[in-house]
Motif scaffolding. Structure first.
Motif: not given
Ligand code: PLP
Length: 408
Positions: A173, A225, A204
């Motif tokens: 991330t 997203s 995200a």
């Molecule tokens: N990765 C991170 C760092 C996130 O904060 C989130 C959602 O909170 C996601 C992935 C998943 O996103 P989504 O639920 O929109 O697919």
């Protein structure tokens, strides 16, 4: 900061911010879970359904041509937004979760084998853990975890030690949704490439706060997203380098992802359609395009600077609250603060502060391994957007003090 930035003017674009919750003006500090939508996005979706609703691609009638054009324009908007080279590199998905699953199930299935290794970090969202666990188990590959310090910064020496010729992909991330930690992504990408591994960046929590340039970063994949960047739910993006996407097998089979079908053999479509089977989320895509235009009209530099001011103010004032500890004290942080108390359960705190009209998130935030590391059931998390104000932060702190006094 852009001198024309006027938070009161911006707030007028977000109808929901006028709402009262439990008789109090809404203070929305759950932006890391999902962001509110500006009028421009809401109206665009309404316009789509009232003026151009029609399936895209196949028809020659006027409505279908209009919706197809609007839909195609968004791919160009996204391409420019993240500075991709080709529109074919932009794949529409349901969101970050589906984007990561797509890479694990297509690239992963085609490229991982027994003995290979996949690296993620200790601060990943479940969406960037479980898809890799699933494909590693299927292929006999090993999932390796790069650890972090008690301040919640990645330990780069440990990350580098994990990188070997066995590493096939690294997925991490940019910004932690629980801790706010901003990772040194360019450094990490370059290190992964030095052992020949591919890199997936989970954006995200970053694409709405920081300028992302996929060419400068040189990441192989990037996921985000729509709903976290002021767009609708159910729409997201996978960016992939064209050369890699061309080699990968398709994800799902169905309409639009084919050039021709017979019972003997199917010929797959060109990029990006090869990865977009079935009728897509047309309204959501068009709404996302409008959201990105909205964000661009303010400017990500301005957004980042303003949100950093909110974060610093909140971090300072939270120290006034008796018994409060901040979880995640990385030097580089984005507009997310998690905090805990020894004697107050986060869910009790979240319910009580809701009575003051303040929306924060409580729980494990889909990062159970972080909770396990610190042996806690969850945290309370406040996350900020450019439509929040210093006055809201102050009101939140005063409300929090009252809640803590009652619960403590
Ligand atoms: N990765 C991170 C760092 C996130 O904060 C989130 C959602 O909170 C996601 C992935 C998943 O996103 P989504 O639920 O929109 O697919």
């Amino acid at each position: 900061m852009n001198n024309s930035f006027d938070v009161n003017k911006i707030r007028k674009d977000f109808p929901i911010l006028e709402k009262k919750i439990n008789g109090k003006p809404l203070v929305y500090f759950d932006n890391a879970a999902t962001t509110q939508k500006p009028r421009q996005v809401i109206e665009k979706i309404q316009q789509y359904y009232t003026e151009m609703n029609s399936n895209i691609h196949r028809a020659v009638h006027t409505l279908s041509k209009t919706s197809t054009q609007e839909y195609y324009k968004v791919r160009e908007i996204i391409k420019d937004f993240i500075n991709a080279e080709y529109f074919e590199e932009i794949i529409f998905t349901r969101g970050t979760t589906e984007s990561i699953n797509m890479v694990a199930q297509t690239w992963g299935r085609a490229n991982l084998k027994s003995g290979d290794e996949v690296i993620i970090t200790e601060m990943e969202h479940h969406s960037n853990i479980v898809p890799w666990q699933m494909i590693c188990e299927e292929k006999g590959a090993k999932l390796r975890i790069a650890p972090m310090t008690d301040n919640c910064e990645l330990i780069l020496e440990e990350y580098e030690k994990l990188l070997t010729e066995k590493t096939k992909i690294v997925s991490f991330t940019h910004i932690s949704n629980t801790l706010g930690t901003v990772n040194p992504i360019k450094y990490m990408i370059d290190k992964a490439h030095s052992v020949g591994a591919k890199v997936l960046l989970d954006a995200a929590q970053s694409v709405q706060h920081k300028i992302i340039d996929v060419r400068a970063l040189d990441c192989d994949f990037l996921a985000f997203s729509g709903h976290k960047i002021y767009g609708p739910t159910g729409i997201g993006v996978l960016y992939g380098k064209k050369s890699i996407l061309e080699e990968m097998p398709p994800y799902q089979g169905g309409g639009d992802m084919i050039l021709s079908v017979s019972f003997e053999k199917t010929e797959f479509n060109y990029l990006p359609f090869k990865y977009e089977a079935g009728t897509p989320n047309i309204a959501g895509t068009i709404g996302l395009g409008e959201a990105l235009k909205y964000v661009q009209s303010i400017g990500l530099d301005t957004i980042d600077e303003y949100e950093t001011k909110l974060l610093k103010h909140a971090a300072e004032r939270l120290m006034e609250v008796e018994g409060l500890k901040i979880l995640g004290n990385a030097k580089e942080k984005a507009s997310v603060i998690s905090f805990i108390f020894d004697n107050i359960h986060p869910n009790d705190l979240g319910s009580m502060i809701d009575l003051h009209g303040v929306a924060i998130r409580t729980g494990h935030h889909c990062t159970e391994p972080i909770m396990r590391k610190f042996n806690i059931p969850g945290t309370s998390r406040a996350s900020f957007s450019f439509y929040n104000t210093i006055e809201e932060v102050d009101y939140f702190i005063e409300s929090l003090k009252k809640v803590v006094k009652m619960l403590g």
